[in-house]
Design a protein around this motif. Structure first.
Motif, PDB file in Angstrom:
ATOM      1  N   LYS B 130       0.915  -1.040   0.058  1.00 37.58           N
ATOM      2  CA  LYS B 130       0.077  -0.037  -0.179  1.00 37.58           C
ATOM      3  C   LYS B 130       0.802   1.239  -0.086  1.00 37.58           C
ATOM      4  CE  LYS B 130      -3.994  -2.139   2.191  1.00 37.58           C
ATOM      5  NZ  LYS B 130      -5.211  -1.848   3.008  1.00 37.58           N
ATOM      6  N   TRP B 133      -0.684   7.002   2.369  1.00 36.13           N
ATOM      7  CA  TRP B 133      -1.795   7.423   2.385  1.00 36.13           C
ATOM      8  C   TRP B 133      -2.892   6.561   2.511  1.00 36.13           C
ATOM      9  CZ3 TRP B 133      -4.407   6.581  -2.126  1.00 36.13           C
ATOM     10  CH2 TRP B 133      -3.596   6.510  -3.213  1.00 36.13           C
ATOM     11  N   GLN B 134      -2.652   5.286   2.192  1.00 36.18           N
ATOM     12  CA  GLN B 134      -3.898   4.420   2.398  1.00 36.18           C
ATOM     13  C   GLN B 134      -3.672   3.882   3.865  1.00 36.18           C
ATOM     14  OE1 GLN B 134      -2.629   1.879  -1.120  1.00 36.18           O
ATOM     15  NE2 GLN B 134      -4.513   2.593  -1.931  1.00 36.18           N
ATOM     16  N   SER B 136      -3.941   4.157   8.122  1.00 34.58           N
ATOM     17  CA  SER B 136      -4.264   5.075   9.218  1.00 34.58           C
ATOM     18  C   SER B 136      -3.084   5.737   9.735  1.00 34.58           C
ATOM     19  CB  SER B 136      -5.042   4.127  10.321  1.00 34.58           C
ATOM     20  OG  SER B 136      -4.086   3.530  11.027  1.00 34.58           O
ATOM     21  N   GLY B 138      -2.100   5.481  12.868  1.00 35.21           N
ATOM     22  CA  GLY B 138      -1.094   4.690  13.669  1.00 35.21           C
ATOM     23  C   GLY B 138      -0.432   3.792  12.981  1.00 35.21           C
TER      24      GLY B 138
ATOM     25  N   HIS E  20     -10.546  -2.546   0.629  1.00 36.51           N
ATOM     26  CA  HIS E  20     -10.301  -2.640   2.132  1.00 36.51           C
ATOM     27  C   HIS E  20     -11.770  -2.047   2.565  1.00 36.51           C
ATOM     28  CE1 HIS E  20      -7.770  -2.872   5.588  1.00 36.51           C
ATOM     29  NE2 HIS E  20      -8.719  -1.963   5.995  1.00 36.51           N
ATOM     30  N   SER E  42      -5.440   0.056  16.414  1.00 28.93           N
ATOM     31  CA  SER E  42      -4.812   1.123  15.317  1.00 28.93           C
ATOM     32  C   SER E  42      -5.003   0.520  13.851  1.00 28.93           C
ATOM     33  CB  SER E  42      -3.538   1.165  15.617  1.00 28.93           C
ATOM     34  OG  SER E  42      -2.821   1.654  14.378  1.00 28.93           O
ATOM     35  N   GLY E  43      -5.851   1.496  13.292  1.00 31.00           N
ATOM     36  CA  GLY E  43      -6.063   1.011  11.948  1.00 31.00           C
ATOM     37  C   GLY E  43      -7.409   0.201  11.780  1.00 31.00           C
ATOM     38  N   GLY E  45     -10.379   1.586  12.026  1.00 27.58           N
ATOM     39  CA  GLY E  45     -11.545   2.341  11.306  1.00 27.58           C
ATOM     40  C   GLY E  45     -12.049   3.539  11.988  1.00 27.58           C
ATOM     41  N   SER E  47     -10.760   6.762  12.443  1.00 27.36           N
ATOM     42  CA  SER E  47     -10.824   8.027  11.425  1.00 27.36           C
ATOM     43  C   SER E  47     -11.875   7.767  10.639  1.00 27.36           C
ATOM     44  CB  SER E  47      -9.547   8.492  11.065  1.00 27.36           C
ATOM     45  OG  SER E  47      -8.428   8.276  12.121  1.00 27.36           O
ATOM     46  N   GLN E  83      -6.719  14.028  12.932  1.00 26.70           N
ATOM     47  CA  GLN E  83      -5.562  13.228  13.690  1.00 26.70           C
ATOM     48  C   GLN E  83      -4.364  13.926  12.925  1.00 26.70           C
ATOM     49  OE1 GLN E  83      -5.677   9.013  12.682  1.00 26.70           O
ATOM     50  NE2 GLN E  83      -4.298   8.567  14.220  1.00 26.70           N
TER      51      GLN E  83
HETATM   52  N1  ATP Z   1      -7.351   6.378   1.649  1.00 33.14           N
HETATM   53  C1  ATP Z   1      -7.570   5.109   1.865  1.00 33.14           C
HETATM   54  N2  ATP Z   1      -7.467   4.115   0.900  1.00 33.14           N
HETATM   55  C2  ATP Z   1      -7.407   2.911   1.261  1.00 33.14           C
HETATM   56  N3  ATP Z   1      -7.401   2.288   2.310  1.00 33.14           N
HETATM   57  C3  ATP Z   1      -7.668   3.483   3.447  1.00 33.14           C
HETATM   58  C4  ATP Z   1      -7.649   4.552   3.355  1.00 33.14           C
HETATM   59  N4  ATP Z   1      -7.714   5.285   4.373  1.00 33.14           N
HETATM   60  C5  ATP Z   1      -7.760   4.378   5.268  1.00 33.14           C
HETATM   61  N5  ATP Z   1      -7.638   3.207   4.878  1.00 33.14           N
HETATM   62  C6  ATP Z   1      -7.450   1.654   5.520  1.00 33.14           C
HETATM   63  O1  ATP Z   1      -8.715   1.695   6.263  1.00 33.14           O
HETATM   64  C7  ATP Z   1      -8.337   1.186   7.627  1.00 33.14           C
HETATM   65  C8  ATP Z   1      -8.818   2.155   8.609  1.00 33.14           C
HETATM   66  O2  ATP Z   1      -8.209   3.345   8.715  1.00 33.14           O
HETATM   67  P1  ATP Z   1      -8.452   4.383   9.620  1.00 33.14           P
HETATM   68  O3  ATP Z   1      -7.741   5.663   9.365  1.00 33.14           O
HETATM   69  O4  ATP Z   1      -9.967   4.772   9.732  1.00 33.14           O
HETATM   70  O5  ATP Z   1      -8.018   3.607  11.116  1.00 33.14           O
HETATM   71  P2  ATP Z   1      -7.940   4.395  12.524  1.00 33.14           P
HETATM   72  O6  ATP Z   1      -8.742   3.699  13.384  1.00 33.14           O
HETATM   73  O7  ATP Z   1      -8.275   5.776  12.636  1.00 33.14           O
HETATM   74  O8  ATP Z   1      -6.607   4.064  13.109  1.00 33.14           O
HETATM   75  P3  ATP Z   1      -5.528   4.963  13.846  1.00 33.14           P
HETATM   76  O9  ATP Z   1      -5.815   4.735  15.288  1.00 33.14           O
HETATM   77  O10 ATP Z   1      -4.214   4.176  13.354  1.00 33.14           O
HETATM   78  O11 ATP Z   1      -5.385   6.318  13.238  1.00 33.14           O
HETATM   79  C9  ATP Z   1      -6.868   0.924   7.690  1.00 33.14           C
HETATM   80  O12 ATP Z   1      -6.675  -0.253   7.545  1.00 33.14           O
HETATM   81  C10 ATP Z   1      -6.506   1.786   6.507  1.00 33.14           C
HETATM   82  O13 ATP Z   1      -5.218   1.132   5.783  1.00 33.14           O
END
Ligand code: ATP
Ligand code: ATP
Ligand code: MG
Ligand code: MG
Lengths: 315, 257, 250, 260, 257
Positions: B130, B133-134, B136, B138, E20, E42-43, E45, E47, E83
């Motif tokens: 990936k 920017w794809q 999250s 963390g 994803h 972390s990751g 979802g 955000s 974030q």
């Molecule tokens: N623009 C995107 N394109 C593809 N996949 C994405 C994109 N943004 C996020 N993801 C995927 O979606 C999932 C959730 O992302 P998200 O940023 O919502 O996580 P999070 O809960 O906020 O994590 P963290 O606590 O690490 O910030 C992650 O696995 C990430 O790889």
């Protein structure tokens, strides 16, 4: 060099004749700078008839955009023999930019070849209307402004008040129509085109009075080339002269207009065919130099006879 | 020989509208293989300190020496986890390529294994192809950690490296760091806002004052080499130290109203 | 969708030349010009001209990229060099290629080299400037990251500056293609000597009001640029997917 | 002293180039390549008060007006195309088509519509608009996605969004386009004066060229260089003000960049 | 009437190389004036969840309603602390101007006071004329918080808003948030990785599973309206809840090796 690439240069376009008589000329392959104008119709005729080939010359026509470009090419050595309207090489000679020899005369104006035209509704109706008017020409210091100025001067009209606007021949016609100019100085086939397309009428002829029978254009080469290749030049002259003398036959020359000067079939039938000279006379071409001198284009005196490389002297 | 010696270090940022002294007269040393945690109020100059040590900015006063040699330019064998992890990843490179970025001296093969190992270690096995920017927040931060670890530096500078991961992952990453340090004998300087973390991880905790930062206290952490999230954190020594660090930090006048 | 705009453009042109607004014999309507475009594309003579022009443009563009990108990287990242050289550059930039035609013809000749050299001169600047400005916009943290991991000055240029500048450099390349094409065609038109679209138009306009051919040449030049732009944009999307706008559509 | 050094630093390469040019041309004695000393004489002769009012000033007026109009059109359309997919899809091909037409081939269009003697300004605008337009599109498209989200969340007004977010983010790229456009305007001013014009630098340049007046031709070319340099310097001043917020303009960044 | 209703919410990111699914079938509601903390690995979802609620991305499944109206586009009266705080600040605006930027409906005078107040509240009185890049990470984060608060939204979404500030400042900001919520009756949805923080701040804690996120638990926090850093955190209810949240989180299989 890059020009080695055939796709880029298309250098196989139009080269003709391979009957090399062998060793007779110093340089058998020559490049001739020409313009897509009626003046060079005999040149193309000679080429098509194989006159050059018979003389052992392999002639490649290089179509350039202007006499100036042709001269530049000859100066740089890229073009061996350059066709041009006389003012350009004479001017170059007078500024001692480069030493030119005139190797052949191309065309001499006769009535109807170079004409000042205007639309019927234009305020420019006769020569005396000219001061203050805008008249389209191709460029300053060419026959298109020198010839009319000379005529106006003889008629006592203040030629300095005429505004000469440079543009290309095709643009002159709509320019007259939408009144951005009052008239235009055109040369055949444009005289015919202007009359046919928009009904332009002649205001006065550019090849009359002081400019009657004025030599218009010729073929020149730099002296370095002519000195080194006298036989080549002679061969070129012989072939061209043959074609020039046959050019009185309209049926031979008209197809050349259509093919190389891109004149359309109907117009070609109507154009005034000027005189294709068969001799090269210093005193005639000297008239052009004198004309240029008169209007201060050439500063000082230019002796054309020193530039002439006539077939006679060249033998 | 000390690994790192910081002597009278000071840095003043110059701007069009005046100057700002971020750190002033910092003095401390770090032994080889030591893990030193740095804590201090927000904006006191911790990131600035790491930047001067890594040679990215030239301090206006004082000096930094590594192995006794004054730092001039970026020292070799150093890696940094920047506070602004998301911006420090290259958006045009995939995650794997980001981790491989500093490993250009390795063979292609080694590079790939090293990067894959590091990514697996931070729990990102699946995300290698990936783009940053794809991921999250963390996950991005963990890529930055993986990149720093894959480089196997002798000096590792980390600026709040675990700020964006959940508690559970944080614990695991902390233990990962301890293990790596033990196995590779890396010297680590780690900035954190988590007082517990500073005590849990550090051989020493460096407490900085508010801006311009100076060293308020340099505490030894007598918790031994082997630590464990549950037993260590519940030990008396831990609780004591934590309270001491907290006390030192809160003694600075409060700024939030 | 994307062709609607173009269709509208031709429709306006058609209407304009059908009414008395503009002289119809001169500004020929697309209904006359477009069929001519099609027949021309079938003629070998014209194909040769088209290939010559496009090839010269591509060579010029290639040289311009090879010169301007490294130059832009150096000028953009080494201020002393930039300060020393920019005065000269700013002096050279506004010189029109067209004014240099005679100089090029006497030194280089009337062959394709001339138009290529002049096109390079014209096409350098957008690539050079976009490279320099893109460098100014690099996230400083990217540079710092690379330096912290022991990347040297050249490495930072190659591995950080170049990729992050690339999308904007590419925009410069798109600008430069049109400029290179314009200079090549103008040189053919103002100097002649080599086959090409410019010379085709020159010949077409020499003998009569052959405006179908002149305008067909013009339209083809535009289509060449349009095609090149499609290609370059496609490449852009492929190569620089990371830089395309994401998320928020507004 | 420092100032003097900086001045020397900026002009040394230029001065060396002039000297080399002088020596080369003197040695070659080519009729087309004049030495700077000869060019300077011609310049003094040609840029007389007469041609100043007849050729130089009107041309510059058109140039600046054309550039300004092109800049406004370029920025406005660029922002529109950069932020609207519909506009980009509909107008993109037309613009790319028009952009690719070499200016000299456009003469028939201008001659038929505005008239050949009045086409200088439209030609400048038409040619100079593209660098600004393309670079603005690039800048406007490249607004950082978090900033786009921020703007959307806070329900910024249209004006705030365009003037307060899109334009500032695109501004560095816009300036690259403006500088390119400026020199392009100069070039197009010359080209547009080659046909259908009764005066102007381009007219005089063509005349000198046709008259085999090499020093004269060089003098006009040098004038273009001087003008380009001057206008560019002014634009740079403007740019430095407009982009003052950029970290690269801070003293710190400058020290960093110069290796300090 | 519920302030916020999330029903069967799911989002799948589509990329060139596959899809994803970040969240799937999320269900919960939030009452007006409530402060709900969201925790999760972390990751997982989190955000993504905030982005769909704020209307920035359109969910692929399910719906979000505010005051009973389905969200379509960005709702008014909403503010978000991203974030990626450093990227959400406008570098061409000074700190004060950044905070004032969304306040366009106010008079110039009110705008200035509002911004100054907000900046003072987060402890940045002196930094108003600086540019964001002249601030430390924690200070930038506080600018983003100040901007969100100055807007006085009825719904405030915060994505790990205190991740980059020191412990002391964090406590103060937490109390600031509680106070603002009380005074302005703001509804708050706050993502955090700090389990203690989630319990300390929240009226409820929403525990999410690992990716694709679903709601694992929705815990009420019976600690009353008035909380205090020292007494609340040492109360039995707090310690209990903290342990429960931690337990729910660690039950997800570990991913870091
Ligand atoms: N623009 C995107 N394109 C593809 N996949 C994405 C994109 N943004 C996020 N993801 C995927 O979606 C999932 C959730 O992302 P998200 O940023 O919502 O996580 P999070 O809960 O906020 O994590 P963290 O606590 O690490 O910030 C992650 O696995 C990430 O790889
Ligand atoms: N480029 C800069 N120009 C001017 N001042 C700066 C710059 N970078 C940092 N500062 C100032 O220096 C001080 C220290 O910044 P630094 O980033 O080192 O703090 P920090 O301790 O890392 O804070 P945090 O914990 O919030 O990240 C801050 O007050 C900041 O405003
Ligand atoms: Mg910091
Ligand atoms: Mg997140």
């Amino acid at each position: 060099s890059l020009s080695g690439c055939g796709l880029l240069g298309g250098d196989d376009a139009g080269s003709t004749g391979t009957q090399n008589t062998g060793g007779a000329v110093e340089k058998s392959k020559i490049r001739v700078g020409v313009l897509p104008v009626v003046d060079v119709a005999p040149f193309y005729y000679a080429l098509e008839q194989g006159y050059f080939a018979k003389e052992g010359l392999e002639v490649e026509p290089v179509v350039v955009a202007s006499g100036k470009a042709s001269i530049d090419g000859a100066t740089g050595g890229d073009i061996d023999i350059a066709f041009a309207s006389y003012p350009a090489p004479l001017l170059a000679q007078s500024t001692k930019t480069v030493d030119f020899k005139i190797v052949a005369d191309a065309l001499t104006a006769k009535q109807g070849h170079i004409v000042v035209v205007a639309l019927p509704d234009s305020p420019l109706k006769k020569a005396t209307d000219a001061p203050g008017k805008k008249i389209a020409i191709t460029q300053r210091n060419t026959m298109t402004d020198l010839a009319p100025m000379s005529i106006l001067k003889t008629e006592g009209v203040d030629y300095s008040q005429v505004q000469f606007v440079p543009m290309s021949f095709p643009d002159m016609i709509p320019a007259m129509q939408n009144h951005t100019v009052d008239g235009a100085v055109v040369v055949e086939p444009w005289v015919t085109t202007a009359m046919k397309k928009v009904g332009a009428v002649p205001v006065f002829d550019g090849a009359s009075g002081p400019t009657a029978e004025m030599p218009m254009s010729g073929y020149v080469a730099v002296s370095k080339f002519t000195n080194a290749n006298p036989k080549t030049i002679a061969a070129f002259q012989r072939a061209l002269t043959k074609a020039q003398s046959e050019a009185t036959d309209r049926s031979k020359i008209e197809p050349m207009f259509v093919k190389y000067a891109k004149v359309d079939q109907e117009t070609a039938k109507l154009v005034t065919v000027a005189t294709y000279s068969t001799s090269l006379e210093a005193n005639r071409i000297q008239r052009v130099a004198n004309l240029m001198q008169e209007f201060d284009v050439i500063k000082g005196k230019l002796d054309v006879s020193a530039m002439i490389l006539s077939p006679a002297t060249n033998k | 020989m000390k690994m790192l010696e910081v002597r009278g270090l000071g840095h003043t940022y110059r701007g069009k509208d005046g100057t700002h002294t971020a750190i002033d007269g910092l003095e401390f040393t770090v032994d080889p293989g030591e893990l030193v945690c740095v804590v201090g109020p927000s904006g006191c100059g911790k990131s600035t300190l790491l930047r001067t040590i890594s040679g990215l900015i030239k301090p206006t006063r004082g000096s930094v020496s590594l192995h006794g040699n004054p730092v001039d330019g970026v020292p070799s064998d150093l890696s940094v986890v920047f506070q602004d992890y998301s911006r420090s990843l290259f958006p045009w490179l995939s995650v794997t390529k980001n981790v491989e970025f500093p490993l250009r001296k390795l063979t292609r093969r080694n590079r790939t294994t090293r990067a894959a190992e590091a990514l697996a270690a931070v729990g990102l096995d699946g995300a290698g192809r990936k783009y940053p920017w794809q991921l999250s927040g963390g996950m991005q931060q963990r890529v930055a950690i993986a990149r720093a670890l894959a480089y196997r530096p002798s000096l590792l500078l980390m600026d709040e490296p675990f700020a964006s991961v959940d508690a559970q992952t944080r614990f695991e990453l902390e233990d990962l760091l301890l293990r790596v340090r033990r196995e590779q004998d890396t010297t680590v300087l780690l900035v954190t806002h988590d007082i517990d973390e500073s005590v849990y991880l550090g051989d020493r905790v460096l407490v900085l004052s508010k801006s311009p930062a100076t060293v308020v206290a340099d505490l030894d952490v007598p918790l031994g080499q082997h630590r464990d999230q549950i037993t260590t954190r519940s030990s008396d020594a831990f609780v004591d130290l934590r309270a001491r660090v907290a006390g030192l930090l809160t003694s600075a006048p409060a700024r939030v109203r | 969708m994307s062709l609607i705009g173009l269709a509208c453009f031709f429709a306006v042109w058609e209407v304009a030349s059908r009414t008395d607004l503009v002289p119809g014999y001169y500004l020929r309507p697309p209904s006359a010009v477009l069929p001519r475009v099609v027949t021309l594309l079938g003629e070998t003579g014209f194909q040769r001209a088209l290939v010559a022009t496009v090839l010269a443009t591509l060579i010029a563009l290639g040289i311009a990229i090879a010169v301007a990108v490294p130059a832009g990287l150096v000028l953009g990242s080494v201020p002393p060099v930039r300060h020393a050289v920019m005065t000269l550059v700013e002096f050279l930039r506004p010189i029109p290629s067209v004014a240099l035609i005679p100089l090029a013809v006497v030194t280089i000749g009337t062959g394709p080299d001339t138009k290529i050299v002049l096109a390079v001169f014209g096409a350098l600047w957008p690539i050079l400037f976009n490279t320099m400005y893109a460098l100014d916009e690099i996230d400083p943290l990217h540079t710092e990251t690379a330096r912290a991991f022991g990347t040297g000055g050249f490495g930072v240029l190659r591995r950080v500056a170049l990729p992050s500048a690339a999308p904007f450099v590419f925009t410069g390349v798109r600008l430069s293609f049109a400029i290179a094409l314009a200079v090549v065609v103008s040189t053919e038109l103002f100097s002649g000597g080599t086959v090409g679209i410019g010379q085709f138009v020159l010949e077409a306009s020499a003998g009569g009001l052959n405006m179908d051919d002149v305008l067909a040449g013009t339209v083809i030049a535009g289509l060449v640029g349009l095609g090149a732009n499609f290609g370059l944009e496609w490449l852009h999307r492929r190569l620089f997917a990371w830089s395309l706008p994401r998320g928020g559509e507004r | 002293m420092n100032r003097l050094l900086r001045f020397a630093h900026r002009w040394i390469v230029f001065a060396v180039a002039v000297v080399v040019w002088e020596l080369l041309t003197r040695a070659a004695a080519h009729p087309y390549f004049s030495p700077p000393s000869t060019i300077a004489e011609a310049a003094v002769r040609l840029w007389s008060s007469d041609s100043l009012t007849e050729d130089i000033v009107p041309g510059i007026g058109r140039l600046l007006l054309g550039w300004a109009v092109a800049a406004v059109i370029g920025v406005v359309l660029g922002v529109l195309l950069g932020r609207s997919n519909t506009a980009r899809l509909a107008l993109g091909p037309v613009f790319n088509f028009l952009r690719s037409i070499p200016p000299p081939l456009l003469v028939p269009f201008f001659a038929a519509t505005v008239g050949i003697t009045r086409m200088q300004l439209p030609v400048i605008i038409f040619g100079a608009v593209w660098p600004v337009l393309l670079n603005t599109v690039d800048g406007a498209r490249g607004v950082d996605s978090t900033k786009v989200d921020t703007a959307r969340v806070f329900k910024l007004s249209r004006a705030q969004w365009l003037l307060g977010v899109v334009l500032p983010s695109a501004l560095p790229k816009v300036f690259a386009g403006l500088r390119l456009s400026l020199s392009m305007s100069l070039i197009l001013m010359v080209i547009s004066e080659l046909v259908g014009s009764l005066n102007g630098i381009g007219y005089q340049l063509a005349l000198a060229k046709d008259n085999y007046d090499a020093p004269g031709m060089w003098a006009w070319i040098v004038l273009l260089g001087v003008l380009g340099y001057l206008f560019n310097s002014l634009l740079l001043l403007l740019e430095r003000r407009a982009l003052a917020w950029q970290p690269r303009h801070s003293l710190e960044a400058r020290a960093l960049a110069t290796g300090g």
